[in-house]
Design a protein around this motif. Structure first.
Motif, short mmCIF file in Angstrom:
data_model
loop_
_atom_site.label_atom_id
_atom_site.label_comp_id
_atom_site.label_asym_id
_atom_site.label_seq_id
_atom_site.Cartn_x
_atom_site.Cartn_y
_atom_site.Cartn_z
N UNK A 41 0.81 -1.21 0.00
CA UNK A 41 0.00 0.00 0.00
C UNK A 41 0.84 1.26 0.00
N UNK A 42 2.10 1.17 0.34
CA UNK A 42 2.93 2.36 0.37
C UNK A 42 3.43 2.79 -0.99
N UNK A 43 3.30 1.93 -2.02
CA UNK A 43 3.78 2.27 -3.35
C UNK A 43 2.85 3.30 -3.98
N UNK A 44 3.43 4.30 -4.67
CA UNK A 44 2.61 5.34 -5.27
C UNK A 44 1.79 4.76 -6.41
N UNK A 45 0.50 5.09 -6.44
CA UNK A 45 -0.39 4.61 -7.49
C UNK A 45 -0.53 5.67 -8.57
N UNK A 46 -0.78 5.22 -9.79
CA UNK A 46 -1.08 6.14 -10.87
C UNK A 46 -2.46 6.73 -10.59
N UNK A 47 -2.62 8.07 -10.61
CA UNK A 47 -3.90 8.68 -10.25
C UNK A 47 -5.05 8.13 -11.09
N UNK A 48 -6.12 7.76 -10.42
CA UNK A 48 -7.32 7.31 -11.10
C UNK A 48 -7.30 5.88 -11.58
N UNK A 49 -6.20 5.17 -11.40
CA UNK A 49 -6.11 3.80 -11.90
C UNK A 49 -6.12 2.83 -10.73
N UNK A 50 -7.30 2.43 -10.33
CA UNK A 50 -7.41 1.53 -9.19
C UNK A 50 -8.10 0.22 -9.57
N UNK B 196 1.27 7.51 -19.83
CA UNK B 196 0.60 8.73 -19.40
C UNK B 196 1.51 9.49 -18.46
N UNK B 197 1.56 10.81 -18.66
CA UNK B 197 2.32 11.68 -17.77
C UNK B 197 3.77 11.22 -17.61
N UNK B 198 4.40 10.88 -18.74
CA UNK B 198 5.80 10.46 -18.73
C UNK B 198 6.03 9.18 -17.93
N UNK B 199 5.01 8.35 -17.82
CA UNK B 199 5.15 7.05 -17.17
C UNK B 199 4.59 5.98 -18.10
N UNK B 200 5.27 4.86 -18.15
CA UNK B 200 4.91 3.76 -19.05
C UNK B 200 4.73 2.49 -18.23
N UNK B 201 3.63 1.79 -18.50
CA UNK B 201 3.33 0.53 -17.83
C UNK B 201 3.09 -0.53 -18.89
N UNK B 202 3.62 -1.73 -18.70
CA UNK B 202 3.41 -2.81 -19.65
C UNK B 202 3.28 -4.13 -18.91
N UNK B 203 2.18 -4.85 -19.15
CA UNK B 203 1.96 -6.16 -18.54
C UNK B 203 2.57 -7.24 -19.44
N UNK B 204 3.27 -8.19 -18.84
CA UNK B 204 4.02 -9.20 -19.59
C UNK B 204 3.90 -10.55 -18.89
N UNK B 205 3.75 -11.61 -19.70
CA UNK B 205 3.87 -12.97 -19.19
C UNK B 205 5.32 -13.41 -19.40
N UNK B 206 6.09 -13.44 -18.36
CA UNK B 206 7.50 -13.81 -18.47
C UNK B 206 7.67 -15.30 -18.22
#
Length: 327
Positions: free
Chosen positions: A10-19, A61-71
């Motif tokens: 819970x202490x990790x910063x979340x991307x605003x509005x993405x819950x 968004x806002x200079x942040x990139x997220x990508x989901x991957x099956x490794x």
């Protein structure tokens, strides 16, 4: 560079509005700091990994990139954020170490442009575009099947149709990805391979493309083990329904292959002929002839022409937008 394992909660910063769809359970976290080259352009380098509009498996968004991957080590999400002159990379999930180790490749930082400047100078248009977009790098995800899924859905239809089908397919097969961004993992090839072709009709995909997708899903594990672009191209084009266009679209992203040319494309031959020779129309043969001086970076030249907005004049009606979901 050493990877730093941590745990996300819970202490990790979340991307605003993405819950939506994220879990607050403790998740493995691995961090890296990356140093991009001078003039590196973050957004244009990574946006090519996402379907335009909305991609259920990724976000910029806002200079942040997220990508989901099956490794190979399990589900993961990669988070890249620009901070001053650095990129902060964070891997989340069971595959956190795998995705963090590959973060520089996904950001395009392994893209070797050292030989391109001399080649670009062979044509004034290419030289100008190479200078204008010198900070854009080609990413290499190391993931064949997710990009192959998208490329198959893009065969012989408009981008609007293809992207609509891609989003529907990902949402249907989606499993929540690690982290706070509300993403879903790319479809599991085994789950795709187990379906009948008519089950894809509601996603707007007809029998021909679906059967190609099912064949690809059945051999996805072997495709993801390919050592390089050449091996992956050979294995993919051995499958019925996959030709040079589809293979090039995949290896340009999965392996960061700068020479992969999408032969058979509806627009690219005209674009190349118009930009490099002033000809309103071009064939695949003419396109390859004009690109030959740039061998080793022919795909990069095509990308530069697209980024520069150089397109041949349009003639005739556009392709209609259809929906197989109602068939």
């Amino acid at each position: 560079m050493a990877l730093t394992p941590r745990f996300w909660g819970q202490g990790h910063r979340l991307v605003p509005g993405l819950f939506a769809r994220h879990s607050l359970a403790v998740t493995t976290e691995v961090k890296r700091r990356l140093t991009p080259p001078e003039r590196y352009r973050f957004g244009p380098s990574v946006r090519s990994l996402l379907v335009p509009g909305h991609d259920p498996c990724g976000l910029f968004r806002d200079d942040e990139f997220w990508l989901a991957i099956r490794t190979p080590e399990g589900a993961a999400t990669l988070h890249l954020a620009r901070a001053g002159g650095e990129l902060h990379a964070t891997g989340l999930g069971a595959g956190a170490a795998w995705v963090a180790e590959r973060a520089d490749a996904i950001a395009g930082l392994r893209d070797d442009v050292s030989t391109f400047a001399a080649l670009a100078g062979r044509h004034p248009v290419v030289a100008r575009l190479a200078k204008t977009f010198s900070g854009v790098r080609m990413p290499a995800t190391g993931q064949v099947f997710p990009r192959l899924l998208r490329a198959i859905l893009e065969q012989k239809v408009t981008g609007l149709e293809a992207h609509r089908s891609y989003r529907a397919t990902c949402r249907h097969f989606g499993e929540p990805a690690p982290g706070p961004a509300g993403l879903v993992l790319p479809p599991d090839p085994a789950a795709v391979a187990a379906r009948a072709y008519w089950e894809f009709h509601p996603f707007g995909v007809e029998q021909r493309r679906t059967q190609t997708l099912l064949r690809a899903a059945q051999v996805a594990e072997r495709l993801d083990r390919c050592a390089d672009s050449a091996e992956a191209t050979a294995r993919m084009t051995a499958l019925p329904g996959i030709g040079p266009w589809t293979a090039a679209e995949v290896v340009r992203t999965a392996f960061g292959d700068p020479d992969a040319v999408s032969v058979g494309d509806y627009h690219i031959p005209n674009t190349v002929a118009y930009a490099l020779a002033g000809e309103a129309r071009g064939t695949d043969e003419r396109m390859l002839e004009l690109l030959e001086p740039f061998r080793g970076h022919r795909g990069r030249v095509c990308d530069l022409l697209a980024m520069g907005g150089l397109m041949a004049p349009r003639h005739g009606p556009r392709r209609p937008v259809r929906s197989f979901a109602r068939f």
